[in-house]
Design a protein around this motif. Sequence first.
Motif, PDB file in Angstrom:
ATOM      1  N   HIS A  55       0.856  -1.188   0.000  1.00 45.61           N
ATOM      2  CA  HIS A  55       0.000   0.000   0.000  1.00 45.61           C
ATOM      3  C   HIS A  55       0.887   1.231   0.000  1.00 45.61           C
ATOM      4  CE1 HIS A  55      -2.963   2.997   1.593  1.00 45.61           C
ATOM      5  NE2 HIS A  55      -3.780   2.302   0.832  1.00 45.61           N
ATOM      6  N   GLY A  56       0.410   2.316  -0.598  1.00 45.55           N
ATOM      7  CA  GLY A  56       1.177   3.548  -0.659  1.00 45.55           C
ATOM      8  C   GLY A  56       1.881   3.714  -1.991  1.00 45.55           C
ATOM      9  N   GLY A  57       1.937   4.955  -2.463  1.00 49.98           N
ATOM     10  CA  GLY A  57       2.512   5.217  -3.780  1.00 49.98           C
ATOM     11  C   GLY A  57       3.986   4.897  -3.879  1.00 49.98           C
ATOM     12  N   ALA A  58       4.778   5.155  -2.820  1.00 51.51           N
ATOM     13  CA  ALA A  58       6.224   4.917  -2.867  1.00 51.51           C
ATOM     14  C   ALA A  58       6.566   3.438  -2.884  1.00 51.51           C
ATOM     15  CB  ALA A  58       6.907   5.594  -1.689  1.00 51.51           C
ATOM     16  N   SER A  59       5.611   2.567  -2.525  1.00 50.26           N
ATOM     17  CA  SER A  59       5.890   1.128  -2.546  1.00 50.26           C
ATOM     18  C   SER A  59       6.060   0.606  -3.968  1.00 50.26           C
ATOM     19  CB  SER A  59       4.767   0.358  -1.847  1.00 50.26           C
ATOM     20  OG  SER A  59       3.545   0.504  -2.565  1.00 50.26           O
ATOM     21  N   ARG A  60       5.649   1.404  -4.956  1.00 53.76           N
ATOM     22  CA  ARG A  60       5.811   0.996  -6.355  1.00 53.76           C
ATOM     23  C   ARG A  60       7.190   1.368  -6.919  1.00 53.76           C
ATOM     24  NH1 ARG A  60       0.263   2.780  -6.344  1.00 53.76           N
ATOM     25  NH2 ARG A  60       0.898   4.892  -6.949  1.00 53.76           N
ATOM     26  N   THR A  61       8.030   2.026  -6.137  1.00 52.12           N
ATOM     27  CA  THR A  61       9.377   2.380  -6.580  1.00 52.12           C
ATOM     28  C   THR A  61      10.177   1.097  -6.828  1.00 52.12           C
ATOM     29  OG1 THR A  61       9.253   4.372  -5.217  1.00 52.12           O
ATOM     30  CG2 THR A  61      11.433   3.718  -6.020  1.00 52.12           C
ATOM     31  N   PRO A  62      10.853   0.957  -7.974  1.00 50.26           N
ATOM     32  CA  PRO A  62      11.550  -0.310  -8.309  1.00 50.26           C
ATOM     33  C   PRO A  62      12.524  -0.801  -7.244  1.00 50.26           C
ATOM     34  CG  PRO A  62      11.420   1.088 -10.249  1.00 50.26           C
ATOM     35  CD  PRO A  62      10.902   1.910  -9.109  1.00 50.26           C
ATOM     36  N   PHE A  63      13.379   0.085  -6.711  1.00 51.54           N
ATOM     37  CA  PHE A  63      14.364  -0.422  -5.751  1.00 51.54           C
ATOM     38  C   PHE A  63      13.700  -0.827  -4.438  1.00 51.54           C
ATOM     39  CE2 PHE A  63      14.479   4.007  -4.196  1.00 51.54           C
ATOM     40  CZ  PHE A  63      14.550   3.812  -2.813  1.00 51.54           C
ATOM     41  N   VAL A  64      12.544  -0.256  -4.113  1.00 53.21           N
ATOM     42  CA  VAL A  64      11.819  -0.662  -2.913  1.00 53.21           C
ATOM     43  C   VAL A  64      11.283  -2.075  -3.080  1.00 53.21           C
ATOM     44  CG1 VAL A  64       9.793  -0.187  -1.470  1.00 53.21           C
ATOM     45  CG2 VAL A  64      11.209   1.706  -2.290  1.00 53.21           C
ATOM     46  N   GLN A  65      10.751  -2.390  -4.237  1.00 49.32           N
ATOM     47  CA  GLN A  65      10.247  -3.745  -4.462  1.00 49.32           C
ATOM     48  C   GLN A  65      11.389  -4.766  -4.491  1.00 49.32           C
ATOM     49  OE1 GLN A  65       7.405  -4.113  -7.608  1.00 49.32           O
ATOM     50  NE2 GLN A  65       5.942  -2.759  -6.569  1.00 49.32           N
ATOM     51  N   LYS A  66      12.555  -4.339  -5.000  1.00 47.08           N
ATOM     52  CA  LYS A  66      13.715  -5.245  -4.959  1.00 47.08           C
ATOM     53  C   LYS A  66      14.106  -5.553  -3.523  1.00 47.08           C
ATOM     54  CE  LYS A  66      15.771  -3.749  -9.352  1.00 47.08           C
ATOM     55  NZ  LYS A  66      16.936  -3.058  -9.977  1.00 47.08           N
ATOM     56  N   GLU A  67      14.095  -4.532  -2.670  1.00 41.89           N
ATOM     57  CA  GLU A  67      14.446  -4.747  -1.262  1.00 41.89           C
ATOM     58  C   GLU A  67      13.421  -5.643  -0.570  1.00 41.89           C
ATOM     59  OE1 GLU A  67      17.065  -3.882   0.640  1.00 41.89           O
ATOM     60  OE2 GLU A  67      18.015  -3.252  -1.222  1.00 41.89           O
ATOM     61  N   LEU A  68      12.159  -5.471  -0.922  1.00 40.62           N
ATOM     62  CA  LEU A  68      11.116  -6.324  -0.331  1.00 40.62           C
ATOM     63  C   LEU A  68      11.335  -7.782  -0.728  1.00 40.62           C
ATOM     64  CD1 LEU A  68       7.889  -4.160  -0.818  1.00 40.62           C
ATOM     65  CD2 LEU A  68       9.020  -4.714   1.331  1.00 40.62           C
ATOM     66  N   GLU A  69      11.634  -8.020  -1.975  1.00 39.15           N
ATOM     67  CA  GLU A  69      11.896  -9.390  -2.421  1.00 39.15           C
ATOM     68  C   GLU A  69      13.115  -9.968  -1.723  1.00 39.15           C
ATOM     69  OE1 GLU A  69      12.211  -9.353  -6.637  1.00 39.15           O
ATOM     70  OE2 GLU A  69      10.157  -8.610  -6.970  1.00 39.15           O
ATOM     71  N   LYS A  70      14.108  -9.125  -1.484  1.00 41.14           N
ATOM     72  CA  LYS A  70      15.313  -9.593  -0.787  1.00 41.14           C
ATOM     73  C   LYS A  70      14.978  -9.969   0.659  1.00 41.14           C
ATOM     74  CE  LYS A  70      18.916  -7.112  -1.500  1.00 41.14           C
ATOM     75  NZ  LYS A  70      19.907  -6.001  -1.395  1.00 41.14           N
ATOM     76  N   VAL A  71      14.181  -9.147   1.323  1.00 46.99           N
ATOM     77  CA  VAL A  71      13.830  -9.419   2.724  1.00 46.99           C
ATOM     78  C   VAL A  71      12.925 -10.634   2.837  1.00 46.99           C
ATOM     79  CG1 VAL A  71      12.619  -8.507   4.739  1.00 46.99           C
ATOM     80  CG2 VAL A  71      14.103  -7.013   3.394  1.00 46.99           C
ATOM     81  N   LEU A  72      11.973 -10.755   1.909  1.00 45.97           N
ATOM     82  CA  LEU A  72      10.983 -11.837   1.989  1.00 45.97           C
ATOM     83  C   LEU A  72      11.461 -13.133   1.352  1.00 45.97           C
ATOM     84  CD1 LEU A  72       7.832  -9.706   1.081  1.00 45.97           C
ATOM     85  CD2 LEU A  72       8.579 -10.396   3.359  1.00 45.97           C
ATOM     86  N   GLY A  73      12.613 -13.086   0.725  1.00 50.28           N
ATOM     87  CA  GLY A  73      13.121 -14.293   0.078  1.00 50.28           C
ATOM     88  C   GLY A  73      12.423 -14.604  -1.223  1.00 50.28           C
ATOM     89  N   GLY A  74      11.988 -13.611  -1.948  1.00 49.96           N
ATOM     90  CA  GLY A  74      11.306 -13.805  -3.226  1.00 49.96           C
ATOM     91  C   GLY A  74      10.033 -12.996  -3.288  1.00 49.96           C
ATOM     92  N   ALA A  75       9.391 -13.083  -4.442  1.00 48.50           N
ATOM     93  CA  ALA A  75       8.167 -12.298  -4.655  1.00 48.50           C
ATOM     94  C   ALA A  75       6.897 -13.121  -4.497  1.00 48.50           C
ATOM     95  CB  ALA A  75       8.202 -11.682  -6.060  1.00 48.50           C
ATOM     96  N   ASP A  76       7.031 -14.380  -4.020  1.00 53.46           N
ATOM     97  CA  ASP A  76       5.858 -15.253  -3.931  1.00 53.46           C
ATOM     98  C   ASP A  76       4.808 -14.716  -2.963  1.00 53.46           C
ATOM     99  OD1 ASP A  76       7.131 -16.862  -5.701  1.00 53.46           O
ATOM    100  OD2 ASP A  76       7.923 -18.258  -4.186  1.00 53.46           O
ATOM    101  N   LYS A  77       5.262 -14.103  -1.860  1.00 55.41           N
ATOM    102  CA  LYS A  77       4.319 -13.660  -0.841  1.00 55.41           C
ATOM    103  C   LYS A  77       3.732 -12.272  -1.133  1.00 55.41           C
ATOM    104  CE  LYS A  77       6.398 -16.259   3.001  1.00 55.41           C
ATOM    105  NZ  LYS A  77       5.222 -17.108   3.269  1.00 55.41           N
ATOM    106  N   ILE A  78       4.314 -11.553  -2.061  1.00 50.37           N
ATOM    107  CA  ILE A  78       3.849 -10.193  -2.351  1.00 50.37           C
ATOM    108  C   ILE A  78       2.543 -10.243  -3.140  1.00 50.37           C
ATOM    109  CG2 ILE A  78       4.392  -8.018  -3.497  1.00 50.37           C
ATOM    110  CD1 ILE A  78       7.301  -8.543  -2.974  1.00 50.37           C
ATOM    111  N   ARG A  79       1.541  -9.536  -2.648  1.00 46.58           N
ATOM    112  CA  ARG A  79       0.227  -9.491  -3.303  1.00 46.58           C
ATOM    113  C   ARG A  79       0.006  -8.095  -3.892  1.00 46.58           C
ATOM    114  NH1 ARG A  79       1.071 -13.907  -2.816  1.00 46.58           N
ATOM    115  NH2 ARG A  79      -0.033 -15.543  -1.677  1.00 46.58           N
ATOM    116  N   THR A  80      -0.401  -8.061  -5.129  1.00 47.88           N
ATOM    117  CA  THR A  80      -0.675  -6.791  -5.803  1.00 47.88           C
ATOM    118  C   THR A  80      -2.154  -6.661  -6.176  1.00 47.88           C
ATOM    119  OG1 THR A  80      -0.101  -7.791  -7.934  1.00 47.88           O
ATOM    120  CG2 THR A  80       1.659  -6.634  -6.742  1.00 47.88           C
ATOM    121  N   ASN A  81      -3.014  -7.522  -5.603  1.00 44.44           N
ATOM    122  CA  ASN A  81      -4.441  -7.500  -5.937  1.00 44.44           C
ATOM    123  C   ASN A  81      -5.243  -6.567  -5.030  1.00 44.44           C
ATOM    124  OD1 ASN A  81      -4.043  -9.062  -3.703  1.00 44.44           O
ATOM    125  ND2 ASN A  81      -5.514 -10.655  -4.263  1.00 44.44           N
ATOM    126  N   VAL A  82      -4.539  -5.706  -4.298  1.00 48.51           N
ATOM    127  CA  VAL A  82      -5.208  -4.731  -3.446  1.00 48.51           C
ATOM    128  C   VAL A  82      -4.907  -3.346  -4.003  1.00 48.51           C
ATOM    129  CG1 VAL A  82      -5.308  -3.722  -1.138  1.00 48.51           C
ATOM    130  CG2 VAL A  82      -5.107  -6.192  -1.405  1.00 48.51           C
TER     131      VAL A  82
END
Length: 1002
Positions: free
Chosen positions: A405-432
């Motif tokens: 949630h939030g506009g800055a969460s769509r920043t590319p390097f932020v999503q890369k960091e999220l994938e790094k912390v979560l161990g991949g993009a499997d848990k990330i949901r974009t249907n909200v």
Amino acid sequence: MARVSTLSPLRIFLSAIFLFSAHVFAASAVLGVDLGTEYIKAALVKPGIPLEIVLTKDSRRKETSAVAFKPSSNGPKKGAYPEREYGSDAMAIAPRIPGDVYPNLKAILGLPAGSAEVREYAERHPSLRLEAHKTKGTSAFKSAAFTEEEEAWLVEELLAMELQSVRANAESLAGPSSSVRSVVITVPPFYTIQEKRAVELSAELAGLKVLSLISDGLAVGLNYATSRQFPNVNKGERAEHHLIFDMGAGSTKATVLQMQSRTVKDVGKFNKTIQEVSVLGSGWDRTLGGDALNYLIVDDMIRQFVESPKAQKAGVTLEAVKSHGRTIAKLTKEAERLRHVLSANQNTQASFEGLYDDVDFKYKITRAEFEEMAATHAQRVSVAINNALTMAGLQIKNLDSVILHGGASRTPFVQKELEKVLGGADKIRTNVNSDEAAVFGAGFRAAELSPSFRVKEIKIADIASYPAGMRWKNDEGKPKHQRLWTATSQLGAPAKEVTFNNVQDLSVNFYQLVDGVEVDTTVFTTKNLTASVEALVEKHKCEKADIKFKVGVRLLSENGEVDVTKAAVECEADELEKAGIVDGVKNLFGFGKKDKTEGDEDSTSASTESSTSTSSTTSTSSSASASASAETKPGEPKKKQLVQINVDFTLTPTGPTSLLTKASLQSLKDRLKSFAASDRTRQLREEALNQLEAYTYKISDILDRESFIAHSTASERETLQQKKDEASDWLYGDGADATREEFKAKLKELQNIVDPVLKRAEEAEKRPEILKGLQDALHNTKKFVKDIREKISAYDAFHASASASASASTSIASSSSTTAPASSATGDFDGLEDDASTTATAEDPMKFLEKDLGPVPPLYTLEDLKESEDLYTSISTWLELKVAEQEKLGPTDDPVLTVKDLLERREKLDKAGMALAMKGVKNFEKTQTKGKGGKTNGKAKAGKKNGKATKAGEKPAKETVSDEEIEEILRKVMADEKAKEEAKAQKGEKGSKEEPIKHEEL
């Protein structure tokens, strides 16, 4: 006789007030507001309207969080208020007047003026005159649009203006008859009690009632739960755990939620399943957001600009650029655009003409360069997530999903960091919906709290986010301290009972532990603790050492404030002896136990009595003694009972907001009301100005119309042209600062010339058709009344003749009966000759019936026709006179026969006709009822024979049409006939040979 219960007038009055107030409250709409740093979004809920986003004036789904004051061209005046701009309109003028545009106020709301966040804000907005408020000590702004005597504007006041704008847009969406007063507002989980109070103060100043505050993450989770069903824990299913990662313009938040369903008891023997959404932990970074990333680009642009050859040649310094408000406003606005472009592109650029000291500047940046600048910020992304998981006692593997949630969460390097912390993009949901999920959750919560709506049952639970406790001193003055709640304590949970040994009045300070500092929030003060303890000692023989002072405390679910549910002193005292029933009756009549002196006298007198009496008294005494020993055995401890006395107390908020007195708060409200009244006056003035300006343009067109020229004199047209030119010159000259009344006077002066001419043209165009319609109506009325009169005369003449014939027949019959005929015998073929009447009947049966029975009885009387006849006479006379006068007038003269007068008289004639028709219907029903009168008994008997006799008091069904239905039919008929006439007039079917419409009897 049974007693009839009646309501007093007062109870009826109060019930009516409750009924109507409840209806009004139920009919009002509610609002959910997502209070963001950069944008404010609102969702409206109204009966009959689903959850809907409130659009801005320019039809945007979100409003920029900013307000601006536009200084007057003539300078500030005492008591005058400048024009206000909101949202994107306010930000558009920031490069021109940066000192009176106030954006992103949420970042400093409720914070002391000397805090690090406020200092950072002041550095990023160098043109703003920020200072500490003289009463609260929080941030306030001086404005150049006001005189120096005007007090600085609190951040809460400026935010209240933005909320007023949102509320106005919501009421516009809800409709003119709706009001919006109740609201649920989102707040970040790191907001302290003081910051939450600042939000509530802003809403109060805006005229809104805060039903509840809700944390950003919980609002997103609530919206997520509205369309989903979670595992049922009653069936042994595992609850789901989701993490809401919210990175907006001002901050980054992470919230761990537990989502499950549960089966609970419903009404009666039924069960129901409800959804539960609970916050388990939160983490945050107060300064990591889109604004921080924008400032990276701003700093890089300033550095490159200062190092450019042109700037160095002009002697531009870094400090000079950073302190120049207009330059910073331009760079900040462009930096945000560049960051958004880099989210989808690898490089971008910007150009500035005369950025500072007339020096042009061109800036280029790539995504790689931007990410390199933001490397340290990227490392901070995981902090909020890890802190939230630690507080919740979970690990990443326990999460079912991560919702962005939030506009800055769509920043590319932020999503890369999220994938790094979560161990991949499997848990990330974009249907909200990452922009509107929070505001929809707030709107749903508002509907849930309002009694006007029934929504899906979802139970939510937030946490305190900060540890909290209390401090006080015991009776000896020794400081005491107790931690009551942890950061994960649920808001709205059952109250905790705290025991004090104090027996004297005391004060207790409740606090929040914020960044290791105990910040006081509320003071609890007893008013009669000492007196209550003394009452326990004196009345119930309690020992002071055994007396306990117990207080029930909890955190409110609406805002996390401390709430005291009870305060009482208590001790265990000997149970009082209960008097027997007989003793109670004796005491009632004065024969009970007496005091000690009376007892001694009784015993003395008893000793002198006879031996019989003595033995009786002794027996009674021994019996009483035995009874007493049976109730209380020697050595057995007395029974104890718990005695409680409630203690009065006060609960007083502490902190900056509490420093405002009632008078100060009312002063803030009055100032905002005056500002709103000034806006309204300015709006009305601008409307009058626009009307006058538009009318001057309209006159140019009117002067060229053929109809206007035909119905106006040359003098009138010349005067109008002159007045129009004068008004145009005045508008762009001396009239620039004119008042609303002056604009209206100029407009009225022009309209006084134009309106009469336009009226003449309109009258000349419409009069012939309407005049013909009235003349036709008069002709039809005359013919109708004449026909009815002829029928009434024929009917009366027939019956008069019939009466005379009947009298003559009676006299002949009488003489015939006295003189008998000579022979009365008749033959078998007597009477077989043809009779004249019989022949006539065979030829024309209707003539025979009319001759025998007479004409059909008319449905009207002469009295019924009086109104129509009088109207016909008066209107005909008036019309003849007016038509003659109008024919003498020319096209430039004001008419004497107006369309309005013609329509009024036509309407009177039509109403009289309808009233006459209704009388005919009613008279017809009466004749029908009389005709059926002889058959009533027979029908009643038949009904009784069939076992369906009408019950006593039951009215038989009427087979007639109601008056309302008849009137409606007549109206439709008249409307159809009128439409036909208009259609004929449009087709030019004048002089038609068709017969006029006949008004037949009903």
